[in-house]
Design a protein around this motif. Structure first.
Motif, PDB file in Angstrom:
ATOM      1  N   HIS A  33       0.855  -1.182   0.000  1.00 49.17           N
ATOM      2  CA  HIS A  33       0.000   0.000   0.000  1.00 49.17           C
ATOM      3  C   HIS A  33       0.899   1.242   0.000  1.00 49.17           C
ATOM      4  O   HIS A  33       1.886   1.286   0.732  1.00 49.17           O
ATOM      5  N   ASP A 276     -17.498   1.214  -0.071  1.00 48.41           N
ATOM      6  CA  ASP A 276     -16.746   0.374   0.857  1.00 48.41           C
ATOM      7  C   ASP A 276     -17.459   0.366   2.192  1.00 48.41           C
ATOM      8  O   ASP A 276     -17.852   1.417   2.710  1.00 48.41           O
ATOM      9  N   PHE A 281     -12.075   4.105   4.783  1.00 50.49           N
ATOM     10  CA  PHE A 281     -12.194   4.364   3.350  1.00 50.49           C
ATOM     11  C   PHE A 281     -12.891   5.699   3.148  1.00 50.49           C
ATOM     12  O   PHE A 281     -13.962   5.938   3.701  1.00 50.49           O
ATOM     13  N   MET A 300      -7.304   5.152   2.748  1.00 48.02           N
ATOM     14  CA  MET A 300      -7.617   4.262   3.865  1.00 48.02           C
ATOM     15  C   MET A 300      -7.483   5.055   5.152  1.00 48.02           C
ATOM     16  O   MET A 300      -6.526   4.910   5.917  1.00 48.02           O
ATOM     17  N   THR A 323      -5.568   2.808  -0.673  1.00 49.81           N
ATOM     18  CA  THR A 323      -5.944   1.442  -1.037  1.00 49.81           C
ATOM     19  C   THR A 323      -5.100   0.992  -2.222  1.00 49.81           C
ATOM     20  O   THR A 323      -4.467   1.795  -2.905  1.00 49.81           O
ATOM     21  N   ARG A 326      -7.962  -0.479  -7.747  1.00 52.09           N
ATOM     22  CA  ARG A 326      -9.069  -1.411  -7.964  1.00 52.09           C
ATOM     23  C   ARG A 326      -9.700  -1.158  -9.333  1.00 52.09           C
ATOM     24  O   ARG A 326     -10.043  -0.027  -9.660  1.00 52.09           O
ATOM     25  N   GLU A 429      -7.777  -5.420   2.986  1.00 52.71           N
ATOM     26  CA  GLU A 429      -8.899  -5.148   2.088  1.00 52.71           C
ATOM     27  C   GLU A 429      -9.589  -6.479   1.814  1.00 52.71           C
ATOM     28  O   GLU A 429      -8.949  -7.436   1.370  1.00 52.71           O
ATOM     29  N   TYR A 431     -12.598  -8.435  -0.176  1.00 49.94           N
ATOM     30  CA  TYR A 431     -13.477  -8.366  -1.342  1.00 49.94           C
ATOM     31  C   TYR A 431     -14.407  -9.575  -1.330  1.00 49.94           C
ATOM     32  O   TYR A 431     -13.950 -10.714  -1.347  1.00 49.94           O
ATOM     33  N   SER A 440     -12.561  -2.184   3.898  1.00 54.08           N
ATOM     34  CA  SER A 440     -11.173  -1.745   4.074  1.00 54.08           C
ATOM     35  C   SER A 440     -10.959  -1.380   5.537  1.00 54.08           C
ATOM     36  O   SER A 440     -11.771  -0.664   6.123  1.00 54.08           O
TER      37      SER A 440
END
Length: 475
Positions: A33, A276, A281, A300, A323, A326, A429, A431, A440
C-alpha cells in the motif's frame, strides 16, 4: 523556484531523509500500500496515466503527523507494483493557495498533464470558515513531463461561485467529453444541502457554470471529492457525503463514500450505494489507464473521527495509506471493484485450501482467495478480525486490541460466493463476491504471524505470501 518554495523544499527533504531509511524497519509500515514517507497522508489526487507511467498524487502534510499544511506528494510507476517517490509536486506558495493545496484531479493529454486543485485560503478574524472567512479557489497547472509543473492559474476564483453556496466548494474533477472539457466541484449550499456543481470549458481557461446535481431530499450537508464517469454505458456520479445519519447496516461511518447511477441525468437518494463498508475508506478517485480500465484508489482513513479510530502509526512518525488500485466493472445494476491483476505478480508460494485444510498460519502480508458453497461461513484471522456470513448478513468484527477503536461493520448480501483478503502488516482489504462488497480496515496486531481458521460447509481456494512492492526515491 520562489524563496518560499525553496524553504519548503529544503525542510521537506531534511525530514524525509530522516524517515526514509526507517520505512522498511517499522513494524506497521506497509508492503503493498502506498503511504507517506513521513507525516500525514489523505486524499488520492491527480490519478492518471501519462507518457508511459501511472501518476498518483496525494494530499500530504510532511511536518505534522496529525495533519496540517497540505502539499501534494507524488508517486509514479510503469506497472503499479514498482513505484518511484517523486517528492512534493505542489506547494502552498501563492496567494491563492497559501493555506493548503487541497484535493483535485489530472487531465492527461498527449503533450501536457494538467492538474486542477482547490487552493485553500483562510482569512484572519472572527469567522466560522463555513459561511465566511474562507476562499476556495480552483487552480490549474501544467506539466510536459509529469514531474515539473509551471505557473499556477486561478481559473475559477472563489468570488465566482454561486451566491447560494457556502465557502465550502472544492475538489475539482476534470475530464474531456467530445470537443469540450467538463468539471465537477463538490459543494455545501447555504441550506446545508450537499450538491455538485457542473462546469464546462472549451480551452481549460474560461469555465461556465452549467448547473448542479443533487438529490431532491437532503442527503448530507456537504458532498466532497466528486467524480463523474461512464461505465458500460451508465453515467455514474461518485461523491463523499458528510452529515448523513448512521444506520445499522449502512452509513456506519461518520462520513460516507459512494456513487449514484444517474437516471435521465438526475440523482436520487435511494440509488446511493457505498463504495466500501469498512472502517477506513474515504475520498476515492478514478481514472482510465492505457488498457482502458477504469481504476479507483481511495484513502484508507477517515477524517474527523479521532475518538473512534486510534492509529498506532503515530509513534512511527506517519499516518494513513491509500488502497490498492481497484478495477471497476458494472454488473447487475452495481459497480464491482477488484484489485488490479498486476498485484498477482507479488504472489510467491501458494498453499491450497479445501475442506480438509481449515487452519493454517500466516506470516506477514498474504493474499487469500476462497470459493464458498452456499450457507453460513466464517473466516478468523486470530487476534485481528473475524468475518462471518449468516442469513444474509455479513459481519466484520475486530479484535479489541488490533481494532484500536474499530469494532464492527455490517453489510447485507443475498448470498456468499467468494472471499478475497489482501492483508498487509497493518491494513486489510476484503473483497466479497468478486467485489460486490468491500471492507477496508487498518489494524494493529502483535507480530506478523497469525492463525487463519475457516469454517464453512464447503470451500476451496489458496493463500499466497506477498512480496513487498518496490518503492525507490527520486533524489
Amino acid at each position: 523556484m520562489s524563496a518560499l518554495t525553496k524553504v519548503f523544499t529544503d525542510e521537506i527533504r531534511k525530514i524525509e531523509e530522516t524517515h526514509w531509511a526507517e520505512m522498511v524497519s517499522k513494524p506497521y509500515r506497509l508492503t503493498h500500500h502506498l503511504m507517506p514517507p513521513c507525516g500525514w497522508l489523505n486524499d488520492p489526487n491527480g490519478l492518471s496515466w501519462y507518457q508511459g507511467r501511472y501518476h498518483v498524487f496525494f494530499q500530504y502534510s510532511p511536518f505534522e503527523v496529525k495533519g496540517g499544511l497540505k502539499f501534494w506528494g507524488h508517486y509514479s510507476s510503469e506497472d503499479l507494483i514498482n513505484w518511484t517517490y517523486e517528492g512534493v509536486s505542489l506547494y502552498p506558495d501563492s496567494p491563492a493557495d497559501c493555506h493548503g493545496v487541497y484535493s483535485g484531479s489530472a487531465l492527461a493529454e498527449e503533450e501536457t498533464l494538467h492538474l486542477f486543485y482547490t487552493g485553500n485560503v483562510k482569512l484572519d478574524g472572527d469567522y466560522d470558515y463555513i459561511n465566511n472567512g474562507r476562499c476556495a479557489n480552483t487552480l490549474h497547472v501544467e506539466s510536459k513531463d509529469g514531474i515539473e509543473f509551471g505557473i499556477k492559474e486561478n481559473v475559477i476564483p472563489c468570488t465566482q461561485y454561486p451566491e447560494d453556496y457556502t465557502c465550502h466548494i472544492r475538489d475539482p474533477k476534470v475530464w474531456k467529453e467530445g470537443d469540450r472539457y467538463r468539471m465537477v466541484l463538490g459543494g455545501r449550499r447555504k441550506d446545508d444541502h450537499g450538491a455538485v456543481l457542473l462546469y464546462s470549458s472549451r480551452d481549460l481557461k474560461q469555465w461556465n457554470l452549467d448547473g448542479e446535481l443533487t438529490t431532491e431530499e437532503k442527503f448530507g450537508y456537504m458532498w466532497e471529492c466528486p467524480d463523474m464517469f461512464e461505465l458500460s454505458g451508465n453515467e455514474i456520479l461518485s461523491v463523499s457525503p458528510q452529515g448523513v445519519e448512521r444506520e445499522e447496516y449502512r452509513y456506519q461511518n461518520i462520513y460516507l463514500s459512494g456513487y449514484f447511477i444517474l437516471r435521465d441525468g438526475k440523482v436520487f437518494k435511494e440509488d446511493f450505494r457505498e463504495w466500501d463498508m469498512g472502517f477506513d475508506f474515504y475520498a476515492p478517485q478514478t481514472f482510465v489507464d492505457k488498457k482502458g480500465r477504469r481504476i479507483l484508489i481511495g484513502w484508507m482513513g477517515m477524517p474527523d473521527a479521532e475518538e473512534e479510530y486510534v492509529n498506532n502509526t503515530l509513534e512511527e512518525g506517519w499516518q494513513h495509506c491509500l488502497t490498492v488500485p481497484r478495477e471497476l466493472k458494472y454488473c447487475n445494476g452495481k459497480v464491482y471493484q477488484y484489485p488490479v491483476e498486476e498485484l498477482m505478480n507479488l504472489r510467491r508460494w501458494k498453499k491450497k485450501l479445501c475442506d480438509a485444510d481449515r487452519e493454517t498460519e500466516t506470516d506477514g502480508a498474504f493474499d487469500l482467495e476462497l470459493q464458498v458453497q452456499k450457507g453460513p461461513a466464517k473466516v478468523v484471522l486470530a487476534d485481528i478480525f473475524k468475518l462471518e456470513y449468516r442469513d444474509g448478513i455479513l459481519v466484520l468484527e475486530m479484535d479489541q486490541q488490533a481494532g484500536a477503536g474499530r469494532r464492527t461493520r455490517k453489510a447485507c448480501i443475498e448470498e456468499l460466493r467468494s472471499i478475497r483478503i489482501l492483508a498487509d502488516t497493518s491494513a486489510a482489504e476484503i473483497y466479497v463476491n468478486e467485489g460486490e462488497v468491500v471492507f477496508s480496515v487498518r489494524f494493529y496486531g502483535k507480530g506478523t504471524k497469525h492463525r487463519l481458521k475457516i469454517e464453512a460447509e464447503g470451500f476451496r481456494g489458496g493463500i499466497w505470501k506477498l512480496e513487498k512492492m518496490s518503492i525507490t526515491r527520486c533524489l
